[in-house]
Design a protein around this motif. Structure first.
Motif, PDB file in Angstrom:
ATOM      1  N   VAL A 262       0.848  -1.191   0.000  1.00  0.00           N
ATOM      2  CA  VAL A 262       0.000   0.000   0.000  1.00  0.00           C
ATOM      3  C   VAL A 262       0.882   1.238   0.000  1.00  0.00           C
ATOM      4  CG1 VAL A 262      -1.736   1.341   1.270  1.00  0.00           C
ATOM      5  CG2 VAL A 262      -1.872  -1.147   1.264  1.00  0.00           C
ATOM      6  N   ASN A 263       0.478   2.245  -0.781  1.00  0.00           N
ATOM      7  CA  ASN A 263       1.081   3.571  -0.708  1.00  0.00           C
ATOM      8  C   ASN A 263       0.254   4.389   0.273  1.00  0.00           C
ATOM      9  OD1 ASN A 263       1.918   6.248  -1.079  1.00  0.00           O
ATOM     10  ND2 ASN A 263       2.312   5.946  -3.255  1.00  0.00           N
ATOM     11  N   VAL A 264       0.844   4.796   1.380  1.00  0.00           N
ATOM     12  CA  VAL A 264       0.069   5.437   2.442  1.00  0.00           C
ATOM     13  C   VAL A 264      -0.519   6.777   2.025  1.00  0.00           C
ATOM     14  CG1 VAL A 264       1.367   4.276   4.272  1.00  0.00           C
ATOM     15  CG2 VAL A 264       2.119   6.539   3.458  1.00  0.00           C
ATOM     16  N   SER A 265      -0.002   7.365   0.952  1.00  0.00           N
ATOM     17  CA  SER A 265      -0.553   8.644   0.511  1.00  0.00           C
ATOM     18  C   SER A 265      -1.851   8.476  -0.276  1.00  0.00           C
ATOM     19  CB  SER A 265       0.477   9.377  -0.365  1.00  0.00           C
ATOM     20  OG  SER A 265       0.685   8.687  -1.585  1.00  0.00           O
TER      21      SER A 265
ATOM     22  N   TRP B 121       6.286  19.883  -2.789  1.00  0.00           N
ATOM     23  CA  TRP B 121       5.545  20.020  -1.522  1.00  0.00           C
ATOM     24  C   TRP B 121       4.429  18.983  -1.426  1.00  0.00           C
ATOM     25  CZ3 TRP B 121       6.315  22.652   2.890  1.00  0.00           C
ATOM     26  CH2 TRP B 121       7.268  23.667   2.893  1.00  0.00           C
ATOM     27  N   ARG B 122       3.657  18.831  -2.496  1.00  0.00           N
ATOM     28  CA  ARG B 122       2.557  17.869  -2.451  1.00  0.00           C
ATOM     29  C   ARG B 122       3.076  16.455  -2.208  1.00  0.00           C
ATOM     30  NH1 ARG B 122      -0.037  21.515  -6.084  1.00  0.00           N
ATOM     31  NH2 ARG B 122       1.228  20.753  -7.845  1.00  0.00           N
ATOM     32  N   THR B 123       4.184  16.109  -2.860  1.00  0.00           N
ATOM     33  CA  THR B 123       4.721  14.751  -2.724  1.00  0.00           C
ATOM     34  C   THR B 123       5.142  14.455  -1.279  1.00  0.00           C
ATOM     35  OG1 THR B 123       5.495  14.741  -5.019  1.00  0.00           O
ATOM     36  CG2 THR B 123       6.508  13.154  -3.516  1.00  0.00           C
ATOM     37  N   VAL B 124       5.904  15.359  -0.686  1.00  0.00           N
ATOM     38  CA  VAL B 124       6.398  15.093   0.669  1.00  0.00           C
ATOM     39  C   VAL B 124       5.275  15.174   1.699  1.00  0.00           C
ATOM     40  CG1 VAL B 124       7.081  17.461   1.303  1.00  0.00           C
ATOM     41  CG2 VAL B 124       8.360  15.510   2.202  1.00  0.00           C
ATOM     42  N   LEU B 125       4.348  16.103   1.507  1.00  0.00           N
ATOM     43  CA  LEU B 125       3.236  16.197   2.470  1.00  0.00           C
ATOM     44  C   LEU B 125       2.267  15.028   2.320  1.00  0.00           C
ATOM     45  CD1 LEU B 125       2.457  20.036   2.429  1.00  0.00           C
ATOM     46  CD2 LEU B 125       3.639  18.723   4.204  1.00  0.00           C
ATOM     47  N   ASP B 126       2.083  14.546   1.099  1.00  0.00           N
ATOM     48  CA  ASP B 126       1.184  13.411   0.886  1.00  0.00           C
ATOM     49  C   ASP B 126       1.655  12.178   1.658  1.00  0.00           C
ATOM     50  OD1 ASP B 126      -0.626  14.722  -0.658  1.00  0.00           O
ATOM     51  OD2 ASP B 126       0.083  13.922  -2.582  1.00  0.00           O
TER      52      ASP B 126
ATOM     53  N   LEU C  66       2.846  13.539   5.884  1.00  0.00           N
ATOM     54  CA  LEU C  66       1.761  14.051   6.720  1.00  0.00           C
ATOM     55  C   LEU C  66       0.443  13.346   6.442  1.00  0.00           C
ATOM     56  CD1 LEU C  66       0.593  15.955   8.808  1.00  0.00           C
ATOM     57  CD2 LEU C  66       0.395  17.705   7.017  1.00  0.00           C
ATOM     58  N   TRP C  67       0.014  13.340   5.185  1.00  0.00           N
ATOM     59  CA  TRP C  67      -1.274  12.721   4.889  1.00  0.00           C
ATOM     60  C   TRP C  67      -1.261  11.220   5.122  1.00  0.00           C
ATOM     61  CZ3 TRP C  67      -5.929  14.518   4.716  1.00  0.00           C
ATOM     62  CH2 TRP C  67      -6.142  15.870   4.458  1.00  0.00           C
ATOM     63  N   GLY C  68      -0.117  10.577   4.921  1.00  0.00           N
ATOM     64  CA  GLY C  68      -0.043   9.155   5.248  1.00  0.00           C
ATOM     65  C   GLY C  68      -0.306   8.906   6.715  1.00  0.00           C
ATOM     66  N   VAL C  69       0.225   9.781   7.568  1.00  0.00           N
ATOM     67  CA  VAL C  69      -0.024   9.683   9.007  1.00  0.00           C
ATOM     68  C   VAL C  69      -1.485   9.994   9.323  1.00  0.00           C
ATOM     69  CG1 VAL C  69       0.568  10.660  11.260  1.00  0.00           C
ATOM     70  CG2 VAL C  69       2.370  10.210   9.585  1.00  0.00           C
ATOM     71  N   ILE C  70      -2.026  11.011   8.682  1.00  0.00           N
ATOM     72  CA  ILE C  70      -3.428  11.369   8.909  1.00  0.00           C
ATOM     73  C   ILE C  70      -4.349  10.211   8.526  1.00  0.00           C
ATOM     74  CG2 ILE C  70      -5.311  12.866   8.122  1.00  0.00           C
ATOM     75  CD1 ILE C  70      -3.233  15.110   7.852  1.00  0.00           C
ATOM     76  N   HIS C  71      -4.111   9.612   7.361  1.00  0.00           N
ATOM     77  CA  HIS C  71      -4.943   8.477   6.945  1.00  0.00           C
ATOM     78  C   HIS C  71      -4.881   7.351   7.975  1.00  0.00           C
ATOM     79  CE1 HIS C  71      -5.611  10.510   3.263  1.00  0.00           C
ATOM     80  NE2 HIS C  71      -4.519  10.132   2.615  1.00  0.00           N
TER      81      HIS C  71
ATOM     82  N   SER D  10      11.036  19.366   7.106  1.00  0.00           N
ATOM     83  CA  SER D  10      10.861  19.810   8.492  1.00  0.00           C
ATOM     84  C   SER D  10       9.422  20.213   8.765  1.00  0.00           C
ATOM     85  CB  SER D  10      11.803  20.978   8.794  1.00  0.00           C
ATOM     86  OG  SER D  10      13.153  20.575   8.696  1.00  0.00           O
ATOM     87  N   THR D  11       8.791  20.881   7.801  1.00  0.00           N
ATOM     88  CA  THR D  11       7.400  21.279   7.972  1.00  0.00           C
ATOM     89  C   THR D  11       6.496  20.059   8.112  1.00  0.00           C
ATOM     90  OG1 THR D  11       7.724  23.327   6.725  1.00  0.00           O
ATOM     91  CG2 THR D  11       5.472  22.503   6.886  1.00  0.00           C
ATOM     92  N   SER D  12       6.726  19.052   7.277  1.00  0.00           N
ATOM     93  CA  SER D  12       5.892  17.842   7.353  1.00  0.00           C
ATOM     94  C   SER D  12       6.052  17.155   8.704  1.00  0.00           C
ATOM     95  CB  SER D  12       6.253  16.875   6.222  1.00  0.00           C
ATOM     96  OG  SER D  12       7.540  16.303   6.406  1.00  0.00           O
ATOM     97  N   LYS D  13       7.274  17.085   9.216  1.00  0.00           N
ATOM     98  CA  LYS D  13       7.514  16.407  10.483  1.00  0.00           C
ATOM     99  C   LYS D  13       7.041  17.242  11.677  1.00  0.00           C
ATOM    100  CE  LYS D  13       9.232  12.628   8.852  1.00  0.00           C
ATOM    101  NZ  LYS D  13       8.505  11.337   9.013  1.00  0.00           N
ATOM    102  N   ALA D  14       7.134  18.575  11.572  1.00  0.00           N
ATOM    103  CA  ALA D  14       6.592  19.424  12.634  1.00  0.00           C
ATOM    104  C   ALA D  14       5.083  19.273  12.707  1.00  0.00           C
ATOM    105  CB  ALA D  14       6.966  20.882  12.382  1.00  0.00           C
ATOM    106  N   ALA D  15       4.444  19.129  11.535  1.00  0.00           N
ATOM    107  CA  ALA D  15       3.003  18.912  11.505  1.00  0.00           C
ATOM    108  C   ALA D  15       2.638  17.569  12.151  1.00  0.00           C
ATOM    109  CB  ALA D  15       2.499  18.970  10.065  1.00  0.00           C
ATOM    110  N   VAL D  16       3.441  16.554  11.892  1.00  0.00           N
ATOM    111  CA  VAL D  16       3.200  15.243  12.518  1.00  0.00           C
ATOM    112  C   VAL D  16       3.328  15.350  14.036  1.00  0.00           C
ATOM    113  CG1 VAL D  16       4.155  12.917  12.801  1.00  0.00           C
ATOM    114  CG2 VAL D  16       3.871  13.886  10.513  1.00  0.00           C
ATOM    115  N   LEU D  17       4.308  16.090  14.493  1.00  0.00           N
ATOM    116  CA  LEU D  17       4.499  16.265  15.932  1.00  0.00           C
ATOM    117  C   LEU D  17       3.286  16.948  16.562  1.00  0.00           C
ATOM    118  CD1 LEU D  17       6.271  16.106  18.461  1.00  0.00           C
ATOM    119  CD2 LEU D  17       7.388  18.230  17.719  1.00  0.00           C
ATOM    120  N   MET D  18       2.799  18.032  15.949  1.00  0.00           N
ATOM    121  CA  MET D  18       1.658  18.732  16.511  1.00  0.00           C
ATOM    122  C   MET D  18       0.375  17.910  16.383  1.00  0.00           C
ATOM    123  SD  MET D  18       0.373  21.092  18.214  1.00  0.00           S
ATOM    124  CE  MET D  18       1.845  22.103  18.426  1.00  0.00           C
TER     125      MET D  18
END
Length: 592
Positions: free
Chosen positions: A381-384, A426-431, A434-439, A476-484
């Motif tokens: 599975v691709n988590v994005s 940006w979309r690739t790294v955030l997908d 961050l979005w993989g974690v959100i899903h 860093s932005t993606s990982k800071a978002a995961v932390l918050m």
């Protein structure tokens, strides 16, 4: 009518009382007898019983003076362990003549079952015993005596700690007052107290007989506790395998009570559970699974019978905590993900290894089975991909059940200045990051919450989450978002018994450098930078298994934020007390 739907009911006469006995499942299967505690009735086991009934002959009975069983007359002297043993033998002979039963006891059901499994007249009638939140009074008496005879600061602390937890025992020895309290305000408020303090679901439990049950049950304490603690038996050795399940947040019993238990129980299996006292109501899935596993191992007659534990190869440090739990790890094909999957496997967990590379996921699952996993499966599975994650969620739930521990590890690296990072970058790294974690949190976390039996979510962030860098703005932005996100989820899910941890590794020797992208440079320069990053990470030499160990510890201790490597811990400390220093450092040109 019994609240146990589909149960067959009978009455067993013994010692001047009538016991109400309920049965589920086929009598041809091994008999599992569930014994309730104080101030409960047999219905405390209803959720566990239905989960066992398809594999076992499940028997529950109301202890004398409780539920629909009659009370002895007079009450004084009618609840001794000797008479409770008579009741057990009468029920066992009625429901399982000529074949030993597997005992499972909670609270006072466990206290009396310790008697059943250690006295000689029951030898041959007990095949195994699972104890939950209830010690042997004899073992307890010896535990106290040894600490009084050889006091040390540590032992004194243990005595005082258990003494504080046992406050209610002193009150139950007072005359008349406990009965009046239970038949009055406490009896009316008890269901609400269980829901608020113990997080017991409001599903019609306890039954209406509670005030009478609790009033009668005070004699369990008065008839037995002082006598046994003063003069504990010297021959209280278990003659059957015992599985000890210890709720780590039990308000009434200290973990230390089981110290040295192997002296009395040569065939002992230990389990721990992040739960409060009323495990039969709050963790029926986990309890039923452990009981089924233990009983099946004993019935199987393999090597597990001699050791008192099922035939598994799990030897991990937290095997008592994660054995049999369902753990899903994303990005499990290599690096931290694979190391984490194998660490849980070594503890006897069931592991779902998820990765976008199907061959790598399959290899991890194969290694997990060799490492001691109860079972392991691979999923590609691709988590994005939101729809793919939804299908994975439905598939795992249908085939394996609700995930107990979710590790959102999948991630990609991206380096380059903000001005050279395109919207597509940006979309690739955030997908993924961050979005993989959100899903994962949204889908699997929702099922944890709906089940109502707790769980844990682990999100892999990074030291980059609190360490600014001109070279890693998107990462860093993606990982800071995961932390918050993790902090917000932790606040929201705490009331549901679900822990959330953010893990922040630093420089770890993984394959992420071989797939990381570098913006603003041509292909040849990107290849050169990848090679240089790989050499740097390799020279640092911090292995993924250490991050995996930190992940398991974070789940066990329910830690919120875990910087792992020394540099990550240092950066986290500086970010809190000297943020200006990190801002100055961030202005420097990166070494790559």
């Amino acid at each position: 009518m019994t609240v146990l739907e589909g149960a067959r009911e009978r009455r067993v006469r013994t010692g001047g009382v009538d016991l109400c006995v309920a049965e589920l499942g086929s009598p041809e299967h091994p008999t599992v007898m569930l014994v309730h505690g104080y101030p409960d009735s047999k219905e405390v086991w209803s959720e566990v019983a239905v989960r066992l009934a398809d594999r076992f002959h499940v028997v529950l009975y109301d202890v004398r003076g409780h539920g629909r069983s009659s009370a002895p007359h007079p009450l004084r002297g009618g609840f001794t362990l000797e008479k409770l043993t008579d009741d057990f033998l009468a029920v066992a002979d009625a429901v399982s003549p000529g074949r030993p039963v597997h005992l499972v006891g909670h609270d006072w059901g466990s206290v009396q079952s310790w008697e059943f499994v250690t006295v000689r007249r029951t030898e041959g009638r007990v095949a195994s015993f699972t104890s939950v939140s209830g010690p042997s009074l004899d073992h307890f008496g010896h535990w106290i005596g040894r600490r009084l005879r050889r006091p040390t600061p540590r032992r004194a602390g243990q005595l005082l700690g258990q003494g504080a937890k046992s406050w209610y025992v002193y009150l139950l020895h007072t005359p008349v007052l406990p009965e009046l309290t239970w038949r009055g305000p406490l009896g009316r408020r008890w269901p609400a107290l269980l829901r608020r303090v113990e997080k017991v679901p409001g599903d019609g439990y306890p039954t209406g007989s509670l005030p009478r049950d609790a009033a009668h049950g005070t004699w369990l304490y008065r008839d037995n506790v002082r006598e046994r603690l003063r003069r504990p038996r010297e021959d209280a050795h278990a003659h059957a395998p015992v599985q000890l399940i210890t709720p780590l947040d039990d308000a009434f019993l200290s973990e230390r009570l089981s110290d040295g238990l192997e002296e009395w129980v040569p065939r002992l299996t230990r389990r721990t559970l992040p739960a409060r006292h009323w495990v039969p109501r709050t963790r029926p899935d986990r309890l039923a699974e452990w009981v089924a596993e233990f009983v099946t191992g004993v019935e199987g007659g393999h090597s597990g019978v001699e050791s008192g534990r099922p035939e598994v190869t799990a030897e991990g440090r937290h095997a008592d905590r994660f054995g049999g739990q369902l753990v899903l790890v994303t990005g499990a094909g290599s690096g931290i993900g694979r190391a984490t999957a194998l660490a849980f496997a070594a503890c006897g967990a069931r592991v779902v290894a998820v990765d976008r590379d199907g061959d790598s996921a399959a290899r991890t699952a194969e290694l997990a089975r060799s490492a001691g996993a109860r079972a392991a499966w691979a999923e590609t599975v691709n988590v994005s991909d939101e729809q793919a994650m939804e299908k994975l969620d439905a598939k795992v739930a249908a085939r394996h059940g609700v995930v107990d521990v979710l590790v959102n590890n999948a991630g990609i690296g991206l380096s380059g200045s903000f001005l050279t990072t395109t919207p597509e970058d940006w979309r690739t790294v955030l997908d993924v990051n961050l979005w993989g974690v959100i899903h994962g949190c949204r889908l699997f976390g929702r099922r944890m919450a709906e089940r109502g039996q707790g769980g844990h979510i682990v999100n892999i962030a990074s030291a980059a989450a609190f360490l600014p860098s001109r070279a890693l703005p998107a990462y860093s932005t993606s990982k800071a978002a995961v932390l918050m996100l993790s902090e917000c989820l932790r606040a929201e899910l705490a009331g549901r018994g679900i822990g959330v941890s953010a893990i922040c590794p630093g420089i770890v020797d993984t394959a992420i450098t071989s797939t990381a992208r570098f913006t603003g440079v041509d292909a040849e320069e990107e290849r050169r930078r990848r090679q240089r990053a790989a050499r740097l990470y390799g020279k640092r030499g911090y292995p993924p298994r250490k991050v995996a160990d930190a992940i398991l510890d974070a789940v066990v201790r329910d830690r919120a934020v875990v910087p792992v490597t020394p540099e990550a811990r240092g950066a986290h400390l500086v970010s809190r007390f000297l943020p200006g220093a990190l801002r100055s450092l961030a202005r420097r040109n990166p070494p790559l």
